[in-house]
Design a protein around this motif. Structure first.
Motif, short mmCIF file in Angstrom:
data_model
loop_
_atom_site.label_atom_id
_atom_site.label_comp_id
_atom_site.label_asym_id
_atom_site.label_seq_id
_atom_site.Cartn_x
_atom_site.Cartn_y
_atom_site.Cartn_z
N ASP A 1 0.82 -1.21 0.00
CA ASP A 1 0.00 0.00 0.00
C ASP A 1 0.86 1.26 0.00
OD1 ASP A 1 0.90 -0.32 2.60
OD2 ASP A 1 -1.09 -0.17 3.53
N TYR A 2 2.04 1.20 0.63
CA TYR A 2 2.95 2.34 0.62
C TYR A 2 3.54 2.57 -0.77
CZ TYR A 2 7.08 5.19 1.74
OH TYR A 2 8.03 6.17 1.76
N ASN A 3 3.98 1.52 -1.40
CA ASN A 3 4.56 1.64 -2.74
C ASN A 3 3.50 2.05 -3.77
OD1 ASN A 3 7.52 0.82 -2.59
ND2 ASN A 3 6.55 -0.84 -1.46
N LYS A 4 2.29 1.59 -3.58
CA LYS A 4 1.19 2.02 -4.44
C LYS A 4 0.95 3.52 -4.29
CE LYS A 4 -3.73 1.33 -5.32
NZ LYS A 4 -4.98 0.65 -4.88
N TRP A 5 1.01 3.99 -3.05
CA TRP A 5 0.82 5.42 -2.80
C TRP A 5 1.92 6.25 -3.46
CZ3 TRP A 5 3.61 8.46 1.14
CH2 TRP A 5 3.14 9.76 1.24
N LEU A 6 3.16 5.77 -3.36
CA LEU A 6 4.28 6.49 -3.98
C LEU A 6 4.13 6.55 -5.50
CD1 LEU A 6 7.39 5.19 -2.00
CD2 LEU A 6 6.18 7.35 -1.70
N ARG A 7 3.56 5.52 -6.10
CA ARG A 7 3.38 5.48 -7.56
C ARG A 7 2.15 6.24 -8.01
NH1 ARG A 7 4.34 -0.10 -6.57
NH2 ARG A 7 2.11 -0.49 -6.89
N GLY A 8 1.24 6.52 -7.10
CA GLY A 8 -0.08 7.02 -7.46
C GLY A 8 -0.10 8.47 -7.88
N GLY A 9 -1.27 8.91 -8.34
CA GLY A 9 -1.47 10.28 -8.79
C GLY A 9 -2.03 11.16 -7.69
#
Length: 213
Positions: free
Chosen positions: A101-109
């Motif tokens: 979930d952290y890495n998804k947040w870093l990649r997100g818009g």
């Protein structure tokens, strides 16, 4: 046309900052080191004389205002608070690095948010509300130079979204107790929701030899 100057500054250091821990909505005071660092900066730099100080309501900002502007009226503005990191609050990058979930947040818009936290889009909307309230208050009160003390993420967001000229947000970071000088007119703000970025703030003090020269 009348211009309004804003000195926007980042708060002093907290223990969480020293440890590299995410704090957004967590209301921590300045650390002893953070307070001492601000006092040392006052000896090294010329902080502006302002009519009013608008601050995030969090302790690290109001305590910074008390140190840097001890004799100036302080007005807390709730929308100047830092991004809410949700489940990532009070955790270090090392603790979070393997979480999906952290890495998804870093990649997100801009609309991607930490679990139970706040998105960049939501923070930007708050930044606009805070700026609008501050600029309108300055204009209505006839205050031509005020300070804003807030958080690093808020500062880079404000300057990248509303500042001219346009800069890469990565170049708009600032150290604790440091920031930028802005200029805005009624026409710029009401017609374009924009202000001019003048440069860094505060200014380094000249030594006596420079003054004599």
């Amino acid at each position: 046309m009348k211009g309004y100057r804003i000195s926007i500054l980042r708060h002093g250091m907290t223990e969480a900052n020293e440890k590299g821990v995410y704090i957004g909505s967590t209301d921590l005071p300045l650390s002893n080191k953070g307070a001492a660092d601000l006092a040392a900066k006052m000896d090294e730099f010329d902080y502006p004389t302002v009519h009013r100080v608008y601050t995030s309501p969090l302790k690290r900002c109001t305590e910074t205002a008390d140190i840097l502007f001890p004799y100036t009226e302080v007005v807390p503005v709730d929308d100047l608070r830092e991004l809410d990191f949700g489940d990532f609050e009070n955790k270090s990058i090392d603790e979070l690095a393997k979480r999906e979930d952290y890495n998804k947040w870093l990649r997100g818009g801009k609309d991607n948010r930490p679990p139970n936290g706040e998105s960049l889009e939501e923070m930007t909307a708050r930044c606009y509300k805070a700026l609008h309230a501050i600029i309108m208050d300055m204009m209505e009160s006839g205050l031509t130079h005020c300070a804003v003390i807030t958080h690093g993420g808020i500062i880079s967001n404000m300057l990248s979204c509303f500042g001219l000229p346009k800069y890469d947000p990565k170049t708009l970071s600032c150290d604790f107790g440091m920031g930028f000088e802005l200029m805005v007119t009624a026409q710029m703000w009401l017609n374009s929701q924009a202000f001019e970025i003048l440069g860094y703030c505060p200014y380094e003090k000249l030594d006596e030899a420079d003054d004599e020269y």
